[in-house]
Design a protein around this motif. Sequence first.
Motif, PDB file in Angstrom:
ATOM      1  N   LEU A  41     -12.083  -5.293   5.703  1.00  0.00           N
ATOM      2  CA  LEU A  41     -13.535  -5.184   5.821  1.00  0.00           C
ATOM      3  C   LEU A  41     -14.190  -6.064   4.764  1.00  0.00           C
ATOM      4  N   VAL A  42     -13.538  -6.187   3.621  1.00  0.00           N
ATOM      5  CA  VAL A  42     -13.904  -7.137   2.573  1.00  0.00           C
ATOM      6  C   VAL A  42     -12.639  -7.933   2.304  1.00  0.00           C
ATOM      7  N   GLY A  43     -12.716  -9.237   2.387  1.00  0.00           N
ATOM      8  CA  GLY A  43     -11.520 -10.059   2.251  1.00  0.00           C
ATOM      9  C   GLY A  43     -10.762 -10.100   3.559  1.00  0.00           C
ATOM     10  N   SER A  44      -9.479 -10.441   3.477  1.00  0.00           N
ATOM     11  CA  SER A  44      -8.679 -10.539   4.698  1.00  0.00           C
ATOM     12  C   SER A  44      -7.256 -10.051   4.438  1.00  0.00           C
ATOM     13  N   ILE A  45      -6.618  -9.571   5.505  1.00  0.00           N
ATOM     14  CA  ILE A  45      -5.218  -9.162   5.444  1.00  0.00           C
ATOM     15  C   ILE A  45      -4.389 -10.432   5.627  1.00  0.00           C
ATOM     16  N   VAL A  46      -3.613 -10.796   4.614  1.00  0.00           N
ATOM     17  CA  VAL A  46      -2.825 -12.026   4.677  1.00  0.00           C
ATOM     18  C   VAL A  46      -1.380 -11.766   5.071  1.00  0.00           C
ATOM     19  N   LYS A  47      -0.933 -10.504   4.957  1.00  0.00           N
ATOM     20  CA  LYS A  47       0.428 -10.163   5.352  1.00  0.00           C
ATOM     21  C   LYS A  47       0.466  -8.698   5.742  1.00  0.00           C
ATOM     22  N   LYS A  48       1.217  -8.384   6.812  1.00  0.00           N
ATOM     23  CA  LYS A  48       1.421  -6.991   7.214  1.00  0.00           C
ATOM     24  C   LYS A  48       2.775  -6.880   7.883  1.00  0.00           C
ATOM     25  N   TYR A  49       3.432  -5.749   7.645  1.00  0.00           N
ATOM     26  CA  TYR A  49       4.693  -5.479   8.321  1.00  0.00           C
ATOM     27  C   TYR A  49       4.937  -3.978   8.324  1.00  0.00           C
ATOM     28  N   VAL A  50       5.758  -3.537   9.279  1.00  0.00           N
ATOM     29  CA  VAL A  50       6.083  -2.124   9.442  1.00  0.00           C
ATOM     30  C   VAL A  50       7.529  -1.906   9.013  1.00  0.00           C
ATOM     31  N   SER A  51       7.744  -0.838   8.249  1.00  0.00           N
ATOM     32  CA  SER A  51       9.114  -0.458   7.894  1.00  0.00           C
ATOM     33  C   SER A  51       9.333   0.992   8.312  1.00  0.00           C
ATOM     34  N   GLN A  52      10.573   1.314   8.597  1.00  0.00           N
ATOM     35  CA  GLN A  52      10.944   2.682   8.950  1.00  0.00           C
ATOM     36  C   GLN A  52      12.119   3.085   8.057  1.00  0.00           C
ATOM     37  N   PRO A  53      11.814   3.630   6.848  1.00  0.00           N
ATOM     38  CA  PRO A  53      12.873   3.968   5.899  1.00  0.00           C
ATOM     39  C   PRO A  53      13.713   5.171   6.304  1.00  0.00           C
ATOM     40  N   ALA A  54      13.223   5.978   7.225  1.00  0.00           N
ATOM     41  CA  ALA A  54      13.964   7.154   7.703  1.00  0.00           C
ATOM     42  C   ALA A  54      13.575   7.407   9.153  1.00  0.00           C
ATOM     43  N   TYR A  55      14.345   8.228   9.844  1.00  0.00           N
ATOM     44  CA  TYR A  55      14.091   8.504  11.265  1.00  0.00           C
ATOM     45  C   TYR A  55      12.729   9.151  11.495  1.00  0.00           C
ATOM     46  N   ASN A  56      12.159   9.765  10.462  1.00  0.00           N
ATOM     47  CA  ASN A  56      10.889  10.470  10.641  1.00  0.00           C
ATOM     48  C   ASN A  56       9.750   9.863   9.826  1.00  0.00           C
ATOM     49  N   LYS A  57       9.929   8.645   9.298  1.00  0.00           N
ATOM     50  CA  LYS A  57       8.901   8.001   8.475  1.00  0.00           C
ATOM     51  C   LYS A  57       8.663   6.569   8.917  1.00  0.00           C
ATOM     52  N   VAL A  58       7.389   6.168   8.900  1.00  0.00           N
ATOM     53  CA  VAL A  58       6.995   4.793   9.193  1.00  0.00           C
ATOM     54  C   VAL A  58       5.911   4.411   8.194  1.00  0.00           C
ATOM     55  N   THR A  59       5.983   3.171   7.697  1.00  0.00           N
ATOM     56  CA  THR A  59       4.974   2.689   6.767  1.00  0.00           C
ATOM     57  C   THR A  59       4.485   1.313   7.202  1.00  0.00           C
ATOM     58  N   LEU A  60       3.172   1.159   7.284  1.00  0.00           N
ATOM     59  CA  LEU A  60       2.561  -0.141   7.508  1.00  0.00           C
ATOM     60  C   LEU A  60       2.168  -0.680   6.138  1.00  0.00           C
ATOM     61  N   HIS A  61       2.816  -1.772   5.722  1.00  0.00           N
ATOM     62  CA  HIS A  61       2.547  -2.407   4.433  1.00  0.00           C
ATOM     63  C   HIS A  61       1.567  -3.553   4.670  1.00  0.00           C
ATOM     64  N   MET A  62       0.550  -3.650   3.810  1.00  0.00           N
ATOM     65  CA  MET A  62      -0.449  -4.708   3.958  1.00  0.00           C
ATOM     66  C   MET A  62      -0.727  -5.366   2.621  1.00  0.00           C
ATOM     67  N   THR A  63      -0.965  -6.666   2.672  1.00  0.00           N
ATOM     68  CA  THR A  63      -1.421  -7.417   1.512  1.00  0.00           C
ATOM     69  C   THR A  63      -2.792  -7.970   1.866  1.00  0.00           C
ATOM     70  N   ARG A  64      -3.781  -7.628   1.033  1.00  0.00           N
ATOM     71  CA  ARG A  64      -5.164  -8.036   1.297  1.00  0.00           C
ATOM     72  C   ARG A  64      -5.629  -8.937   0.173  1.00  0.00           C
ATOM     73  N   LYS A  65      -6.321 -10.005   0.544  1.00  0.00           N
ATOM     74  CA  LYS A  65      -6.808 -10.952  -0.448  1.00  0.00           C
ATOM     75  C   LYS A  65      -8.330 -10.960  -0.424  1.00  0.00           C
ATOM     76  N   VAL A  66      -8.903 -10.748  -1.607  1.00  0.00           N
ATOM     77  CA  VAL A  66     -10.356 -10.810  -1.781  1.00  0.00           C
ATOM     78  C   VAL A  66     -10.614 -11.866  -2.848  1.00  0.00           C
ATOM     79  N   GLY A  67     -11.083 -13.016  -2.428  1.00  0.00           N
ATOM     80  CA  GLY A  67     -11.213 -14.132  -3.362  1.00  0.00           C
ATOM     81  C   GLY A  67      -9.834 -14.540  -3.837  1.00  0.00           C
ATOM     82  N   SER A  68      -9.614 -14.488  -5.143  1.00  0.00           N
ATOM     83  CA  SER A  68      -8.293 -14.818  -5.681  1.00  0.00           C
ATOM     84  C   SER A  68      -7.499 -13.577  -6.073  1.00  0.00           C
ATOM     85  N   VAL A  69      -8.043 -12.395  -5.786  1.00  0.00           N
ATOM     86  CA  VAL A  69      -7.389 -11.136  -6.146  1.00  0.00           C
ATOM     87  C   VAL A  69      -6.572 -10.628  -4.955  1.00  0.00           C
TER      88      VAL A  69
END
Length: 109
Positions: free
Chosen positions: A61-89
Amino acid sequence: MTNKLMIVATTCLLTMCISIRTHAATYRVSHVSALSWEAKYDVTTHGNTITNVSHVSAHGLVGSIVKKYVSQPAYNKVTLHMTRKVGSVIYRTSLKTRVADHKIHVTAN
């Protein structure tokens, strides 16, 4: 003023950790982080097992998502990992889904 603060704190706590009963079905997991990012995906479950993740989308919503991926560390867990860039941060955040006791739990970091 104290009552309003308690209501806001309770509402934030309840919306950050939501639990619903699950059966064999597909559920839409979504979260909007105020003025930061929005993400959603579909989770297909069978009992306490996550069998599929689909329709993954995320945008800043502010900045942009520059990387995203889904991991499933266990049969009952899922995580969407995101890297967001706002300016140079760069910010790293995640949207986690866990199925336990036939309930789905969603948390955002």
